[in-house]
Design a protein around this motif. Structure first.
Motif, PDB file in Angstrom:
ATOM      1  N   VAL A 339       0.756  -1.428  -0.120  1.00  0.00           N
ATOM      2  CA  VAL A 339       0.559  -0.069   0.053  1.00  0.00           C
ATOM      3  C   VAL A 339       0.772   1.169   0.175  1.00  0.00           C
ATOM      4  CG1 VAL A 339      -2.106   1.407   1.454  1.00  0.00           C
ATOM      5  CG2 VAL A 339      -1.862  -0.623   1.158  1.00  0.00           C
ATOM      6  N   PRO A 340       0.220   1.956  -1.516  1.00  0.00           N
ATOM      7  CA  PRO A 340       1.822   3.136  -0.629  1.00  0.00           C
ATOM      8  C   PRO A 340       1.456   4.032  -0.034  1.00  0.00           C
ATOM      9  CG  PRO A 340      -0.234   3.718  -3.195  1.00  0.00           C
ATOM     10  CD  PRO A 340      -0.380   1.731  -1.818  1.00  0.00           C
ATOM     11  N   MET A 341       2.738   4.798   0.643  1.00  0.00           N
ATOM     12  CA  MET A 341       2.813   5.436   2.080  1.00  0.00           C
ATOM     13  C   MET A 341       2.364   6.612   2.261  1.00  0.00           C
ATOM     14  SD  MET A 341       6.766   4.438   3.670  1.00  0.00           S
ATOM     15  CE  MET A 341       6.861   5.463   4.772  1.00  0.00           C
ATOM     16  N   TYR A 342       1.897   7.277   2.799  1.00  0.00           N
ATOM     17  CA  TYR A 342       1.733   8.692   3.121  1.00  0.00           C
ATOM     18  C   TYR A 342       2.885   9.828   3.279  1.00  0.00           C
ATOM     19  CZ  TYR A 342      -3.401   8.311   2.735  1.00  0.00           C
ATOM     20  OH  TYR A 342      -4.976   8.283   2.332  1.00  0.00           O
ATOM     21  N   PHE A 343       3.448   9.283   4.380  1.00  0.00           N
ATOM     22  CA  PHE A 343       4.492  10.501   5.387  1.00  0.00           C
ATOM     23  C   PHE A 343       5.203   9.309   6.037  1.00  0.00           C
ATOM     24  CE2 PHE A 343       0.676  10.127   7.981  1.00  0.00           C
ATOM     25  CZ  PHE A 343       1.519   9.300   9.164  1.00  0.00           C
ATOM     26  N   VAL A 344       6.737   9.614   6.613  1.00  0.00           N
ATOM     27  CA  VAL A 344       7.401   9.453   7.565  1.00  0.00           C
ATOM     28  C   VAL A 344       7.630  10.245   8.512  1.00  0.00           C
ATOM     29  CG1 VAL A 344       9.586   8.684   8.146  1.00  0.00           C
ATOM     30  CG2 VAL A 344       8.566   7.381   5.963  1.00  0.00           C
ATOM     31  N   TYR A 345       7.861   9.538   9.633  1.00  0.00           N
ATOM     32  CA  TYR A 345       7.610  11.208  11.083  1.00  0.00           C
ATOM     33  C   TYR A 345       9.324  10.998  11.126  1.00  0.00           C
ATOM     34  CZ  TYR A 345       5.972  14.223  14.701  1.00  0.00           C
ATOM     35  OH  TYR A 345       5.677  14.481  15.527  1.00  0.00           O
ATOM     36  N   ARG A 346       9.880  12.489  11.192  1.00  0.00           N
ATOM     37  CA  ARG A 346      11.453  12.078  11.245  1.00  0.00           C
ATOM     38  C   ARG A 346      11.911  13.632  12.330  1.00  0.00           C
ATOM     39  NH1 ARG A 346      10.922   7.365  11.295  1.00  0.00           N
ATOM     40  NH2 ARG A 346      12.371   6.070  10.388  1.00  0.00           N
ATOM     41  N   LYS A 347      12.718  13.815  13.291  1.00  0.00           N
ATOM     42  CA  LYS A 347      12.646  15.314  14.028  1.00  0.00           C
ATOM     43  C   LYS A 347      11.554  15.937  14.425  1.00  0.00           C
ATOM     44  CE  LYS A 347      17.706  14.309  11.846  1.00  0.00           C
ATOM     45  NZ  LYS A 347      19.106  15.385  11.402  1.00  0.00           N
ATOM     46  N   LYS A 348      10.419  14.946  14.768  1.00  0.00           N
ATOM     47  CA  LYS A 348       8.964  15.800  14.737  1.00  0.00           C
ATOM     48  C   LYS A 348       8.440  16.505  13.496  1.00  0.00           C
ATOM     49  CE  LYS A 348      10.568  17.765  19.286  1.00  0.00           C
ATOM     50  NZ  LYS A 348      10.700  18.464  20.173  1.00  0.00           N
ATOM     51  N   LYS A 349       9.194  16.282  12.251  1.00  0.00           N
ATOM     52  CA  LYS A 349       8.184  16.197  11.349  1.00  0.00           C
ATOM     53  C   LYS A 349       7.750  15.299  10.099  1.00  0.00           C
ATOM     54  CE  LYS A 349      11.190  21.134  10.638  1.00  0.00           C
ATOM     55  NZ  LYS A 349       9.580  21.459  10.686  1.00  0.00           N
ATOM     56  N   TYR A 350       6.554  15.461   9.285  1.00  0.00           N
ATOM     57  CA  TYR A 350       5.903  14.460   8.729  1.00  0.00           C
ATOM     58  C   TYR A 350       6.476  14.941   7.332  1.00  0.00           C
ATOM     59  CZ  TYR A 350       2.459  13.573  11.612  1.00  0.00           C
ATOM     60  OH  TYR A 350       2.242  13.232  13.233  1.00  0.00           O
ATOM     61  N   ASP A 352       6.950  13.845   3.399  1.00  0.00           N
ATOM     62  CA  ASP A 352       6.111  13.640   2.545  1.00  0.00           C
ATOM     63  C   ASP A 352       6.821  12.582   1.548  1.00  0.00           C
ATOM     64  OD1 ASP A 352       4.344  12.651   0.312  1.00  0.00           O
ATOM     65  OD2 ASP A 352       3.559  15.199  -0.337  1.00  0.00           O
ATOM     66  N   CYS A 353       6.285  10.964   1.728  1.00  0.00           N
ATOM     67  CA  CYS A 353       6.592  10.197   0.714  1.00  0.00           C
ATOM     68  C   CYS A 353       5.529   9.403   0.036  1.00  0.00           C
ATOM     69  CB  CYS A 353       7.361   8.501   2.252  1.00  0.00           C
ATOM     70  SG  CYS A 353       8.823   9.138   3.265  1.00  0.00           S
ATOM     71  N   THR A 354       4.614   9.557  -0.150  1.00  0.00           N
ATOM     72  CA  THR A 354       3.287   9.604  -1.189  1.00  0.00           C
ATOM     73  C   THR A 354       4.166   8.693  -2.693  1.00  0.00           C
ATOM     74  OG1 THR A 354       3.588  11.505  -1.746  1.00  0.00           O
ATOM     75  CG2 THR A 354       1.990  11.325  -0.256  1.00  0.00           C
ATOM     76  N   GLY A 355       2.952   7.896  -2.843  1.00  0.00           N
ATOM     77  CA  GLY A 355       3.930   7.423  -3.845  1.00  0.00           C
ATOM     78  C   GLY A 355       4.512   5.851  -3.797  1.00  0.00           C
ATOM     79  N   MET A 356       5.459   5.300  -2.701  1.00  0.00           N
ATOM     80  CA  MET A 356       6.400   4.869  -2.017  1.00  0.00           C
ATOM     81  C   MET A 356       5.879   3.853  -1.228  1.00  0.00           C
ATOM     82  SD  MET A 356       9.124   5.332  -4.186  1.00  0.00           S
ATOM     83  CE  MET A 356      10.009   4.562  -3.477  1.00  0.00           C
TER      84      MET A 356
END
Length: 527
Positions: A339-350, A352-356
């Motif tokens: 299922v395509p991802m939306y995001f990864v959460y790092r250093k208090k920020k979202y 964008d990783c959509t499509g991967m």
């Protein structure tokens, strides 16, 4: 130490130590089992053995980490999900780790609990306009101060509240959601709903704010809905128009009620998943409550359900593979990995990783964070971005019902608990639906029930007649539980007796005494 074992086709897990870390603050606790169907505040280190001798050596996510302030003993907690500092990844994740994560939800029947979630629309009573974020922030702060809830922050913005195992959160368009604690009986879960509505109303009324229990915003267009300041929603808002025509409507203009339920083993999960998917269209019909769009009838009884048919087909729907003989935790992991991802959460920020996909992430192939590998916190976050009619995490979520007034917020968990927590009723449902074809299930979900509700033709009769049998099984199941809970089904019993859904009653009022105005619905369905 927690041990994962697999006997036959069923995983189970026992956990003894929970621990979490943020910076240098370390908390330890001892539990006998992974107790709650919604257990986001603990992080669990697992070292496991399965039939494949798979290793699971990760921390389960610590959803929020509290920092106690001196004033009024209030607590402000970090945004959900937390920073990656809440985890220690000892080795790269394997697929078996992801399977073990789902299997960690297994628990013995005496530890099964009921977790109810519901959303509602806040609006200004004088204008019927939706609440702006500033009003929502005032409301959240008021509830926190008056009723001792912990504040959940994203940056300097308040975006939710926590109290014990309950949480209040904001959906993209400001829909106000209660995620209830895992509770033993329906009496407890209905009392929780009533307490929540009392607290919200006590603060909101002073602000001239009301809350509406309905499945779809009946009066206003997308352009009129405020956007909440949550990073993940900005990513979703940009992505949704690329993968369907109704995703933004889903985000900003729908409300649901759902129940989260436990399973004892992989085999038990499979049976409940299949029964839940097969009957989800019946739940959609019984709770259909969204017949209006921008002030007029929209041609549907459940517009909310219809919207899900063209939101993002990669992550929605009836999951026909659940009915395959090979289905289990591993097959759901295979599905979720792609299922395509939306995001990864790092250093208090979202980010964008959509499509991967998460499978790409496992291989270190995300262009947004090149070379970086996921942890179990990332996996848990990814599972929350998948939206089928029944969703598997470390519990099962029944997701097919429209939001509605408070009696229906109690009736929805009663319906599913009676069917899925009683062995006789569960087996009866599986026997009843065993020969339903994938095409029939898809037809009910996607083409018929959102429009025609209980009057949907099915085989030699109407869905109404199946609903009569299903409701009796739910009632019998509740009675066998021995908690005197069957009265919570009265709200849907009237729907089944008459064949008239809540949406059809609203349409009758609209065409009758409301004089073809939707404005009176804000009073009719006011909490």
């Amino acid at each position: 130490m927690a041990l994962v074992s697999k006997a036959g086709s069923s995983y189970c897990i026992r956990s003894d130590i929970t621990r979490g870390r943020t910076g240098q603050n370390v908390a330890f606790g001892v539990v006998n089992n992974v107790e709650a169907p919604i257990m986001k505040e603990k992080s669990i280190k697992i070292s496991s053995l399965s039939c494949k001798n798979a290793r699971v050596a990760q921390f389960f996510p610590l959803e929020t980490v509290g920092f106690r302030s001196k004033r009024r003993n209030s607590v402000i907690v970090a945004a959900s999900p937390p920073t990656e500092d809440a985890l220690i990844a000892t080795e790269p994740l394997t697929k078996q780790d992801l399977v073990g994560y789902l299997a960690s939800g297994c628990k013995s029947k005496e530890k099964w609990r009921i977790g109810t979630e519901h959303e509602k629309f806040g609006f200004e009573i004088k204008t019927l306009r939706p609440m702006k974020y500033e009003q929502i922030a005032e409301l959240l702060n008021g509830i926190s101060e008056r009723f001792d809830w912990e504040k959940v922050m994203e940056g300097d913005k308040i975006i939710g509240l926590k109290q014990g195992k309950q949480s209040i959160s904001l959906e993209p368009g400001g829909q106000f959601e209660l995620s209830g604690a895992p509770l033993e009986t329906l009496h407890q879960t209905c009392a929780e709903v009533n307490s929540h509505l009392y607290q919200v109303k006590a603060v909101a009324e002073e602000m001239g704010i009301g809350f509406l229990g309905i499945g779809f915003q009946p009066k206003l267009g997308l352009k009129d809905i405020p956007v909440m300041p949550k990073g993940r929603y900005e990513i979703m808002r940009n992505y949704m128009p690329k993968v369907g025509s109704l995703g933004l409507d889903m985000m900003f203009r729908t409300c649901t009620v759902q129940v989260n339920l436990d399973f004892s083993s992989e085999a038990d999960m499979i049976r409940k998943f299949r029964a839940g998917l097969a009957l989800q269209p019946i739940a959609t019909a019984l709770f259909a409550n969204s017949p209006f769009t921008e002030g007029k009838p929209n041609g549907y009884l459940s517009m909310r359900s219809q919207i899900w048919t063209d939101t993002d087909k990669d992550r929605t729907g009836m999951l026909p593979f659940v009915f395959d003989d090979s289905f289990g935790f591993e097959q759901y992991v295979d599905y979720a990995l792609d299922v395509p991802m939306y995001f990864v959460y790092r250093k208090k920020k979202y980010i964008d990783c959509t499509g991967m996909t998460f499978r790409d992430f496992m291989a270190g192939k995300l262009p947004c964070i090149p070379g970086e590998l996921p942890n179990l916190n990332d996996w848990e976050n990814h599972l929350t971005t998948i939206f089928p009619e029944v969703r598997l995490k470390r519990y099962l979520e029944m997701r097919g019902a429209d939001g509605g007034p408070w009696r229906r917020l109690c009736a929805l968990p009663a319906f599913w608990v009676g069917l899925l927590y009683d062995e006789v009723s569960l087996q009866s449902i599986l026997d009843m639906t065993v020969d339903w074809t994938s095409e029939e299930r898809e037809m009910l979900r996607n083409k018929q029930v959102p429009k025609t509700g209980l009057k949907t033709p099915f085989r030699d009769g109407l869905l109404w007649h199946i609903a009569e049998d299903v409701l009796k099984l739910a009632k019998d199941g509740l009675e066998r539980r021995g908690f005197k809970e069957s009265g919570f089904l009265n709200e849907v019993a009237e729907v089944v007796r008459t064949g008239v859904t809540p949406a059809e009653k609203l349409l009758e009022l609209y065409n009758g005494k409301w004089g073809q105005s939707v404005d009176p619905v804000f009073e009719e369905l006011l909490y």
